[in-house]
Design a protein around this motif. Structure first.
Motif, PDB file in Angstrom:
ATOM      1  N   PRO A 263     105.195 -39.836  26.848  1.00 59.05           N
ATOM      2  CA  PRO A 263     104.395 -39.421  25.694  1.00 59.05           C
ATOM      3  C   PRO A 263     105.256 -38.936  24.535  1.00 59.05           C
ATOM      4  N   ASP A 264     104.651 -38.929  23.359  1.00 56.55           N
ATOM      5  CA  ASP A 264     105.262 -38.270  22.204  1.00 56.55           C
ATOM      6  C   ASP A 264     104.916 -36.787  22.291  1.00 56.55           C
ATOM      7  N   TYR A 265     105.937 -35.937  22.222  1.00 55.27           N
ATOM      8  CA  TYR A 265     105.697 -34.506  22.393  1.00 55.27           C
ATOM      9  C   TYR A 265     105.506 -33.758  21.079  1.00 55.27           C
ATOM     10  N   TRP A 266     105.737 -34.431  19.941  1.00 58.03           N
ATOM     11  CA  TRP A 266     105.616 -33.694  18.681  1.00 58.03           C
ATOM     12  C   TRP A 266     104.219 -33.149  18.423  1.00 58.03           C
ATOM     13  N   PRO A 267     103.110 -33.805  18.877  1.00 59.62           N
ATOM     14  CA  PRO A 267     101.802 -33.184  18.632  1.00 59.62           C
ATOM     15  C   PRO A 267     101.634 -31.826  19.301  1.00 59.62           C
ATOM     16  N   VAL A 268     102.408 -31.587  20.365  1.00 57.31           N
ATOM     17  CA  VAL A 268     102.308 -30.290  21.045  1.00 57.31           C
ATOM     18  C   VAL A 268     102.718 -29.170  20.090  1.00 57.31           C
ATOM     19  N   GLY A 269     103.603 -29.477  19.149  1.00 57.01           N
ATOM     20  CA  GLY A 269     104.003 -28.472  18.169  1.00 57.01           C
ATOM     21  C   GLY A 269     102.831 -27.984  17.342  1.00 57.01           C
ATOM     22  N   PHE A 270     101.945 -28.908  16.967  1.00 56.56           N
ATOM     23  CA  PHE A 270     100.755 -28.519  16.217  1.00 56.56           C
ATOM     24  C   PHE A 270      99.819 -27.670  17.070  1.00 56.56           C
ATOM     25  N   VAL A 271      99.700 -28.030  18.347  1.00 56.62           N
ATOM     26  CA  VAL A 271      98.852 -27.261  19.256  1.00 56.62           C
ATOM     27  C   VAL A 271      99.369 -25.836  19.368  1.00 56.62           C
ATOM     28  N   VAL A 272     100.668 -25.702  19.566  1.00 53.37           N
ATOM     29  CA  VAL A 272     101.274 -24.368  19.685  1.00 53.37           C
ATOM     30  C   VAL A 272     101.099 -23.587  18.387  1.00 53.37           C
ATOM     31  N   ALA A 273     101.308 -24.250  17.245  1.00 55.97           N
ATOM     32  CA  ALA A 273     101.160 -23.569  15.956  1.00 55.97           C
ATOM     33  C   ALA A 273      99.731 -23.061  15.759  1.00 55.97           C
ATOM     34  N   LEU A 274      98.751 -23.881  16.112  1.00 60.70           N
ATOM     35  CA  LEU A 274      97.351 -23.455  15.979  1.00 60.70           C
ATOM     36  C   LEU A 274      97.036 -22.302  16.924  1.00 60.70           C
ATOM     37  N   ALA A 275      97.584 -22.362  18.148  1.00 62.10           N
ATOM     38  CA  ALA A 275      97.345 -21.274  19.095  1.00 62.10           C
ATOM     39  C   ALA A 275      97.965 -19.970  18.607  1.00 62.10           C
ATOM     40  N   VAL A 276      99.180 -20.056  18.044  1.00 63.53           N
ATOM     41  CA  VAL A 276      99.841 -18.863  17.512  1.00 63.53           C
ATOM     42  C   VAL A 276      99.046 -18.300  16.342  1.00 63.53           C
ATOM     43  N   LEU A 277      98.572 -19.178  15.464  1.00 63.28           N
ATOM     44  CA  LEU A 277      97.755 -18.721  14.332  1.00 63.28           C
ATOM     45  C   LEU A 277      96.460 -18.079  14.814  1.00 63.28           C
ATOM     46  N   ALA A 278      95.869 -18.640  15.871  1.00 63.54           N
ATOM     47  CA  ALA A 278      94.635 -18.051  16.417  1.00 63.54           C
ATOM     48  C   ALA A 278      94.890 -16.634  16.909  1.00 63.54           C
ATOM     49  N   PHE A 279      95.997 -16.452  17.639  1.00 65.05           N
ATOM     50  CA  PHE A 279      96.312 -15.121  18.131  1.00 65.05           C
ATOM     51  C   PHE A 279      96.620 -14.165  16.982  1.00 65.05           C
ATOM     52  N   ALA A 280      97.403 -14.641  16.003  1.00 66.77           N
ATOM     53  CA  ALA A 280      97.751 -13.786  14.865  1.00 66.77           C
ATOM     54  C   ALA A 280      96.516 -13.388  14.073  1.00 66.77           C
ATOM     55  N   THR A 281      95.587 -14.340  13.919  1.00 65.65           N
ATOM     56  CA  THR A 281      94.353 -14.045  13.186  1.00 65.65           C
ATOM     57  C   THR A 281      93.492 -13.051  13.944  1.00 65.65           C
ATOM     58  N   TRP A 282      93.391 -13.240  15.253  1.00 69.11           N
ATOM     59  CA  TRP A 282      92.625 -12.283  16.069  1.00 69.11           C
ATOM     60  C   TRP A 282      93.255 -10.897  15.989  1.00 69.11           C
ATOM     61  N   HIS A 283      94.589 -10.844  16.102  1.00 65.43           N
ATOM     62  CA  HIS A 283      95.275  -9.556  16.043  1.00 65.43           C
ATOM     63  C   HIS A 283      95.106  -8.914  14.672  1.00 65.43           C
ATOM     64  N   GLY A 284      95.207  -9.707  13.626  1.00 62.74           N
ATOM     65  CA  GLY A 284      95.004  -9.183  12.276  1.00 62.74           C
ATOM     66  C   GLY A 284      93.602  -8.657  12.082  1.00 62.74           C
ATOM     67  N   ARG A 285      92.637  -9.343  12.667  1.00 61.04           N
ATOM     68  CA  ARG A 285      91.242  -8.885  12.591  1.00 61.04           C
ATOM     69  C   ARG A 285      91.077  -7.533  13.278  1.00 61.04           C
ATOM     70  N   GLN A 286      91.737  -7.391  14.433  1.00 63.64           N
ATOM     71  CA  GLN A 286      91.654  -6.124  15.154  1.00 63.64           C
ATOM     72  C   GLN A 286      92.288  -4.984  14.353  1.00 63.64           C
ATOM     73  N   LEU A 287      93.440  -5.254  13.735  1.00 62.46           N
ATOM     74  CA  LEU A 287      94.103  -4.238  12.916  1.00 62.46           C
ATOM     75  C   LEU A 287      93.263  -3.860  11.709  1.00 62.46           C
ATOM     76  N   ALA A 288      92.648  -4.875  11.096  1.00 56.32           N
ATOM     77  CA  ALA A 288      91.799  -4.602   9.930  1.00 56.32           C
ATOM     78  C   ALA A 288      90.611  -3.735  10.324  1.00 56.32           C
ATOM     79  N   ALA A 289      90.028  -4.020  11.496  1.00 53.13           N
ATOM     80  CA  ALA A 289      88.889  -3.224  11.965  1.00 53.13           C
ATOM     81  C   ALA A 289      89.314  -1.790  12.264  1.00 53.13           C
TER      82      ALA A 289
END
Length: 215
Positions: free
Chosen positions: A183-209
């Motif tokens: 397989p081509d593994y480069w799409p996994v980079g996008f998956v990881v980036a989206l997952a990291v952004l999801a966690f960062a956004t959730w964490h930012g939401r918690q801090l804002a609250a």
């Protein structure tokens, strides 16, 4: 001087959201069209699947049509070409579902990418409107990551699964081949980036609250 800024920003947000929506829809439609086209191919249409030679440890990169089973009685004609990994092309008597699944690397990728973009449209809208920690942004980012991961998995695995059903029917005179998973593994980079952004956004939401609770 500040008055025109808000309307201009709203127009820019609308343009960005509209462009993302169109791109997402086009991706999904292109994937559906590719799947339909593969299944609707006429008689004699072939299927190409990734393989590796059992007999040779290394096949030269310039290989092209090194085997040709045309004319073998009762057997489908085949050919081998280099397209990244070796691609075994088998013609005749290939069912529509087999042709569709063999092209999953095209249609699954397109549909998953388009769906992920559409899922992210509300995130783009809220972020462009200076609200990156909107309540549903983190779940949407996580969902987009999951859709992208499923699409990548389908694109990588389905052609290999089809190869497992096609290769046993190839004439012995055409050589010994087996499916290969490369397989081509480069799409996994996008998956990881989206997952990291999801966690960062959730964490930012918690801090804002928490910050709002202290005010």
């Amino acid at each position: 001087m500040e008055a025109p800024t808000a309307p201009t920003r709203r127009a820019g947000v609308a343009l960005l959201v509209g462009a993302a929506t169109v791109i997402g829809l086009l991706g999904i439609l292109a994937g559906i069209a590719a799947a339909i086209g593969a299944g609707a191919a006429g008689a004699g249409s072939g299927v190409a699947v990734p393989v590796v030679s059992k007999a040779q440890a290394d096949v030269p990169d310039n290989v092209s049509a090194v085997v040709n089973g045309t004319g073998l009685p009762g057997r489908a004609p085949v050919s081998i070409t280099r397209q990244g990994p070796l691609m075994l092309s088998v013609y005749e008597d290939v069912s529509a579902p087999t042709r569709i699944l063999a092209r999953a690397d095209v249609w699954a990728s397109a549909i998953a990418a388009g769906a992920a973009v559409l899922i992210l449209v509300p995130v783009l809208r809220s972020t462009a409107s200076r609200d990156p920690f909107a309540p549903r942004n983190a779940p949407r980012l996580a969902l987009a990551a999951a859709v992208a991961l499923v699409g990548w998995g389908a694109a990588a695995l389905l052609p290999v699964a089809v190869a497992g059903t096609v290769v046993p029917g190839v004439a012995a005179e055409a050589g010994a081949w087996q499916p290969v998973f490369r397989p081509d593994y480069w799409p996994v980079g996008f998956v990881v980036a989206l997952a990291v952004l999801a966690f960062a956004t959730w964490h930012g939401r918690q801090l804002a609250a928490d910050t709002d609770g202290l005010v």
